[in-house]
Design an enzyme around this catalytic site. Structure first.
Site, PDB file in Angstrom:
ATOM      1  N   HIS A 146       1.003  -1.182  -0.074  1.00 50.71           N
ATOM      2  CA  HIS A 146       0.137  -0.051   0.013  1.00 50.71           C
ATOM      3  C   HIS A 146       0.958   1.223   0.064  1.00 50.71           C
ATOM      4  CE1 HIS A 146      -3.543  -2.618   0.178  1.00 50.71           C
ATOM      5  NE2 HIS A 146      -3.477  -2.492   1.471  1.00 50.71           N
ATOM      6  N   HIS A 221      -9.616   2.202   0.060  1.00 49.14           N
ATOM      7  CA  HIS A 221      -9.524   0.890   1.119  1.00 49.14           C
ATOM      8  C   HIS A 221     -10.681   1.208   1.908  1.00 49.14           C
ATOM      9  CE1 HIS A 221      -7.572  -2.277   3.370  1.00 49.14           C
ATOM     10  NE2 HIS A 221      -6.922  -2.362   2.445  1.00 49.14           N
ATOM     11  N   GLU A 352     -11.380  -3.812  -2.961  1.00 50.62           N
ATOM     12  CA  GLU A 352     -10.554  -2.702  -3.696  1.00 50.62           C
ATOM     13  C   GLU A 352     -10.101  -2.857  -5.104  1.00 50.62           C
ATOM     14  OE1 GLU A 352      -6.996  -3.410  -0.929  1.00 50.62           O
ATOM     15  OE2 GLU A 352      -8.275  -4.554   0.138  1.00 50.62           O
TER      16      GLU A 352
HETATM   17  C1  BGC Z   1      -4.775  -6.519   2.042  1.00 49.01           C
HETATM   18  C2  BGC Z   1      -4.396  -7.207   3.392  1.00 49.01           C
HETATM   19  C3  BGC Z   1      -4.153  -6.106   4.447  1.00 49.01           C
HETATM   20  C4  BGC Z   1      -5.140  -5.077   4.429  1.00 49.01           C
HETATM   21  C5  BGC Z   1      -4.848  -4.022   5.488  1.00 49.01           C
HETATM   22  C6  BGC Z   1      -5.784  -5.370   2.301  1.00 49.01           C
HETATM   23  O1  BGC Z   1      -5.751  -4.539   1.215  1.00 49.01           O
HETATM   24  O2  BGC Z   1      -4.846  -7.365   1.184  1.00 49.01           O
HETATM   25  O3  BGC Z   1      -3.546  -8.103   3.403  1.00 49.01           O
HETATM   26  O4  BGC Z   1      -4.083  -6.764   5.650  1.00 49.01           O
HETATM   27  O5  BGC Z   1      -5.213  -4.459   3.311  1.00 49.01           O
HETATM   28  O6  BGC Z   1      -3.604  -3.551   5.346  1.00 49.01           O
END
Ligand code: BGC
Length: 387
Positions: A146, A221, A352
């Site tokens: 991310h 998210h 997402e």
């Molecule tokens: C991911 C997860 C992660 C979450 C929060 C999601 O987009 O796929 O693996 O734990 O985000 O970070």
């Protein structure tokens, strides 16, 4: 004299109702928040809080005639809340998050934020472009997740425009990510626009340009719970994913490169299924990228979620080729969110819309490369209704 004042007041109120509100030039006080009983689209600005260095964080509220209300702030270009009616018309916030800016400044799992420069994982935080190897910040074991340590979710975005009128209300925010930030090449100018429509849709549009070849994958998210945030787990929600295939992952949640059929596996959501019906058969719970049948590039249905007790439906359409379905596996009761609700395991789910994880290292996956002169442009539409 008193009559002139009264007429002035009435005209001011009518102007707000007919034209909505536009952002006041900086220095002037933000518009007063409006009541919920608006019969036209409206858009308002207020102060949400201050960063430790004193930077002011603004909160924008978009409202439509059906009472749907989306709140967005400049920190992380975050969607802070979304209130929608259930089948009896009761409005509830269906997003996990916090009541105050302070909550969002803690180490939280990306509640409602814009994720970038690259949403999802990049294996070992490395990739090669035009023969040059780039090393990104690693923040998820040996991998990059991310956007790194300080991704787009942890920066203050700038208000570009806020407007309401006609059939929609929108707020556009921008951020310039510097060459080398978190290890990425190129100065990248981004713009994210949240638009609420009269037809109960929340559209998120993403645009970007770079001055050096780079990679990009932007998403939102949001953690949803269509029964209302903090009310329980999402295992009884019925999910349909318009995807016959997914990208299997290794222990570090990095795609193996394979594209596999979901048929006859617990990954199959081509027909509506409750999230909980087969979750025990999926190690760790769902946290996978689905390969959308549309292939990306044209606006197409990606997912539909139905919550039987309230009748709320969330339908997602996107231009993106993939969607990460994450069933809130890492929520563990350690976070207390809005209205003092404790977020236990599976209390929210994320959908997402995105390019596939680790695409920079998987040359068979759709490209995530952005070159100078090209325009990155993508959009996801969230449609809300009840059944
Ligand atoms: C991911 C997860 C992660 C979450 C929060 C999601 O987009 O796929 O693996 O734990 O985000 O970070």
């Amino acid at each position: 004299m008193r009559r002139t004042k009264l007429v002035g007041c009435i005209l001011a109120v009518m102007a707000i109702f007919v034209f909505g509100c536009e952002k006041q030039p900086s220095g002037e006080p933000p518009a007063e928040p409006q009541s919920k009983e608006v019969n036209v689209m409206s858009a308002n600005t207020e102060i949400f809080g201050q960063m430790p260095d004193g930077t002011q964080i603004d909160l924008f509220t978009l409202t439509n005639p059906n009472g749907i209300r989306a709140r967005i702030m400049t920190y992380g270009a975050t969607l802070v809340s979304l209130e929608t009616p259930d089948r009896d018309g009761n409005l509830t916030d269906i997003m996990l998050g916090f009541d105050t800016l302070e909550g969002y400044l803690t180490d939280h799992p990306y509640f409602g934020v814009i994720v970038g420069r690259y949403a999802n994982r990049i294996g070992k935080g490395k990739f090669t472009l035009d023969g040059v190897e780039y090393t990104l910040a690693t923040n998820n074991g040996e991998n990059h997740l991310h956007g790194g340590i300080k991704g787009f979710d942890k920066v203050v975005w700038k208000l570009e425009e806020i407007k309401a009128g006609g059939d929609e209300a929108f707020v556009a925010l921008s951020y310039v990510s510097k060459d080398g930030e978190e290890g990425y090449p190129g100065n990248l100018s981004c713009r994210v626009t949240y638009t609420l429509t009269k037809d109960d849709e929340l559209k998120i549009s993403y645009e970007a340009e770079t001055d050096k070849t780079t990679i990009i994958n932007l998403t939102n998210h949001a953690y949803w719970n269509l029964a209302g945030q903090g009310t329980g787990d999402i295992l009884g929600h019925e999910l349909m994913l318009n995807a016959d295939k997914y990208t299997p992952v290794d222990e570090g949640l990095i795609p193996t490169g394979e594209i596999k059929a979901v048929k006859d596996t617990p990954m199959d959501f081509t027909e509506p299924m409750t999230i909980g019906s087969r979750i025990d058969q999926v190690t760790g719970g769902y946290d996978h990228n689905y390969v959308l049948n549309s292939g990306g590039g044209s606006m197409a249905l990606a997912a539909r979620v139905y919550e039987p007790t309230t009748g709320r439906v969330l339908e997602i359409q996107t231009l993106q080729p993939g969607i990460q379905f994450y069933s809130g596996n890492f929520l563990d009761g350690s976070i207390t969110g809005k209205s003092a609700k404790v977020y236990n395991k599976h209390y929210g789910f994320c959908l997402e819309t995105q390019h596939y994880p680790d695409s920079p290292n998987k040359l068979d996956f759709p490209s995530v490369v952005l070159k100078p002169g090209q325009k990155y442009s993508t959009e996801t539409i969230h449609k809300f209704y009840t059944e």
